[in-house]
Scaffold this motif. Structure first.
Motif, PDB file in Angstrom:
ATOM      1  N   ALA A  13       0.844  -1.207   0.000  1.00 36.94           N
ATOM      2  CA  ALA A  13       0.000   0.000   0.000  1.00 36.94           C
ATOM      3  C   ALA A  13       0.871   1.247   0.000  1.00 36.94           C
ATOM      4  O   ALA A  13       1.803   1.336  -0.794  1.00 36.94           O
ATOM      5  CB  ALA A  13      -0.978  -0.040   1.158  1.00 36.94           C
ATOM      6  N   ASP A  14       0.610   2.170   0.888  1.00 38.56           N
ATOM      7  CA  ASP A  14       1.314   3.457   0.903  1.00 38.56           C
ATOM      8  C   ASP A  14       2.811   3.323   1.187  1.00 38.56           C
ATOM      9  O   ASP A  14       3.571   4.250   0.925  1.00 38.56           O
ATOM     10  CB  ASP A  14       0.725   4.369   1.987  1.00 38.56           C
ATOM     11  N   LEU A  15       3.225   2.208   1.737  1.00 42.91           N
ATOM     12  CA  LEU A  15       4.622   2.063   2.160  1.00 42.91           C
ATOM     13  C   LEU A  15       5.587   1.770   1.012  1.00 42.91           C
ATOM     14  O   LEU A  15       6.797   1.913   1.186  1.00 42.91           O
ATOM     15  CB  LEU A  15       4.732   0.975   3.233  1.00 42.91           C
ATOM     16  N   THR A  16       5.083   1.383  -0.141  1.00 39.79           N
ATOM     17  CA  THR A  16       5.991   1.078  -1.261  1.00 39.79           C
ATOM     18  C   THR A  16       6.833   2.278  -1.653  1.00 39.79           C
ATOM     19  O   THR A  16       7.973   2.119  -2.072  1.00 39.79           O
ATOM     20  CB  THR A  16       5.229   0.563  -2.492  1.00 39.79           C
ATOM     21  N   LYS A  17       6.301   3.476  -1.483  1.00 40.51           N
ATOM     22  CA  LYS A  17       7.038   4.680  -1.885  1.00 40.51           C
ATOM     23  C   LYS A  17       8.326   4.875  -1.091  1.00 40.51           C
ATOM     24  O   LYS A  17       9.237   5.552  -1.549  1.00 40.51           O
ATOM     25  CB  LYS A  17       6.149   5.917  -1.757  1.00 40.51           C
ATOM     26  N   ASP A  42      10.286   3.091  -8.147  1.00 39.49           N
ATOM     27  CA  ASP A  42       9.580   2.654  -9.346  1.00 39.49           C
ATOM     28  C   ASP A  42       8.317   1.844  -9.049  1.00 39.49           C
ATOM     29  O   ASP A  42       7.791   1.154  -9.912  1.00 39.49           O
ATOM     30  CB  ASP A  42      10.517   1.861 -10.253  1.00 39.49           C
ATOM     31  N   GLY A  43       7.825   1.927  -7.817  1.00 40.18           N
ATOM     32  CA  GLY A  43       6.565   1.284  -7.481  1.00 40.18           C
ATOM     33  C   GLY A  43       6.648  -0.186  -7.143  1.00 40.18           C
ATOM     34  O   GLY A  43       5.623  -0.814  -6.891  1.00 40.18           O
ATOM     35  N   LYS A  44       7.833  -0.764  -7.117  1.00 41.42           N
ATOM     36  CA  LYS A  44       7.956  -2.176  -6.750  1.00 41.42           C
ATOM     37  C   LYS A  44       7.712  -2.331  -5.254  1.00 41.42           C
ATOM     38  O   LYS A  44       8.038  -1.456  -4.468  1.00 41.42           O
ATOM     39  CB  LYS A  44       9.329  -2.712  -7.118  1.00 41.42           C
ATOM     40  N   PHE A  45       7.145  -3.471  -4.877  1.00 40.87           N
ATOM     41  CA  PHE A  45       6.806  -3.660  -3.477  1.00 40.87           C
ATOM     42  C   PHE A  45       7.869  -4.418  -2.698  1.00 40.87           C
ATOM     43  O   PHE A  45       7.707  -4.675  -1.506  1.00 40.87           O
ATOM     44  CB  PHE A  45       5.443  -4.356  -3.330  1.00 40.87           C
ATOM     45  N   ASP A  60       3.152   5.132  10.095  1.00 40.68           N
ATOM     46  CA  ASP A  60       2.644   4.570   8.837  1.00 40.68           C
ATOM     47  C   ASP A  60       2.671   3.040   8.824  1.00 40.68           C
ATOM     48  O   ASP A  60       2.149   2.425   7.902  1.00 40.68           O
ATOM     49  CB  ASP A  60       3.455   5.097   7.650  1.00 40.68           C
ATOM     50  N   ILE A  61       3.293   2.436   9.830  1.00 39.55           N
ATOM     51  CA  ILE A  61       3.405   0.975   9.879  1.00 39.55           C
ATOM     52  C   ILE A  61       2.407   0.420  10.889  1.00 39.55           C
ATOM     53  O   ILE A  61       2.413   0.798  12.050  1.00 39.55           O
ATOM     54  CB  ILE A  61       4.825   0.537  10.283  1.00 39.55           C
ATOM     55  N   LYS A  62       1.549  -0.474  10.428  1.00 42.21           N
ATOM     56  CA  LYS A  62       0.562  -1.103  11.307  1.00 42.21           C
ATOM     57  C   LYS A  62       0.972  -2.525  11.677  1.00 42.21           C
ATOM     58  O   LYS A  62       0.828  -2.941  12.816  1.00 42.21           O
ATOM     59  CB  LYS A  62      -0.810  -1.102  10.622  1.00 42.21           C
ATOM     60  N   ILE A  63       1.478  -3.269  10.702  1.00 44.17           N
ATOM     61  CA  ILE A  63       1.845  -4.671  10.921  1.00 44.17           C
ATOM     62  C   ILE A  63       3.263  -4.904  10.409  1.00 44.17           C
ATOM     63  O   ILE A  63       3.624  -4.436   9.324  1.00 44.17           O
ATOM     64  CB  ILE A  63       0.872  -5.619  10.183  1.00 44.17           C
TER      65      ILE A  63
END
Length: 78
Positions: free
Chosen positions: A8-12, A17-20, A46-49
Motif C-alpha cells: 500500500a502506501d509504504l511502497t514509496k 519505481d513502485g515495486k513492493f 505509517d506501519i501497522k503490521i
C-alpha cells in the motif's frame, strides 16, 4: 541480504519505481527491524503490521541473512 516488502502506501519508501520489494544489505550482520525502518525513513505511524518470515514481529526483532521483513500500513475503509 534481507528481503524487504512493503504494501500500500509504504511502497514509496522502499522503491522509486513502485515495486513492493527490495533487498537490504545487512553485510552479513544481524540487524533489528528498526534499523531497516530507519534506513528507508519509514514513519513509524505509517506501519501497522510487521512480519519477519511471515510471523508477527516488532521493531526490536532481530533479522538475519535470507530473512524477509514485510510492512503493512493501516487499512482504511468504510
Amino acid at each position: 541480504m534481507i528481503k524487504v516488502k512493503a504494501f500500500a502506501d509504504l511502497t514509496k519508501y522502499i522503491s522509486k519505481d513502485g515495486k513492493f520489494e527490495t533487498f537490504f544489505d545487512n553485510q552479513g550482520k544481524s540487524v533489528r527491524v528498526k534499523d531497516i525502518v530507519d534506513f528507508y525513513n519509514i514513519p513509524l505511524n505509517d506501519i501497522k503490521i510487521i512480519l519477519v518470515n511471515g510471523k508477527d514481529a516488532s521493531l526490536e526483532t532481530e533479522v538475519n541473512d535470507n530473512d524477509t521483513v514485510t510492512f503493512f500500513s493501516p487499512v482504511g475503509g468504510g
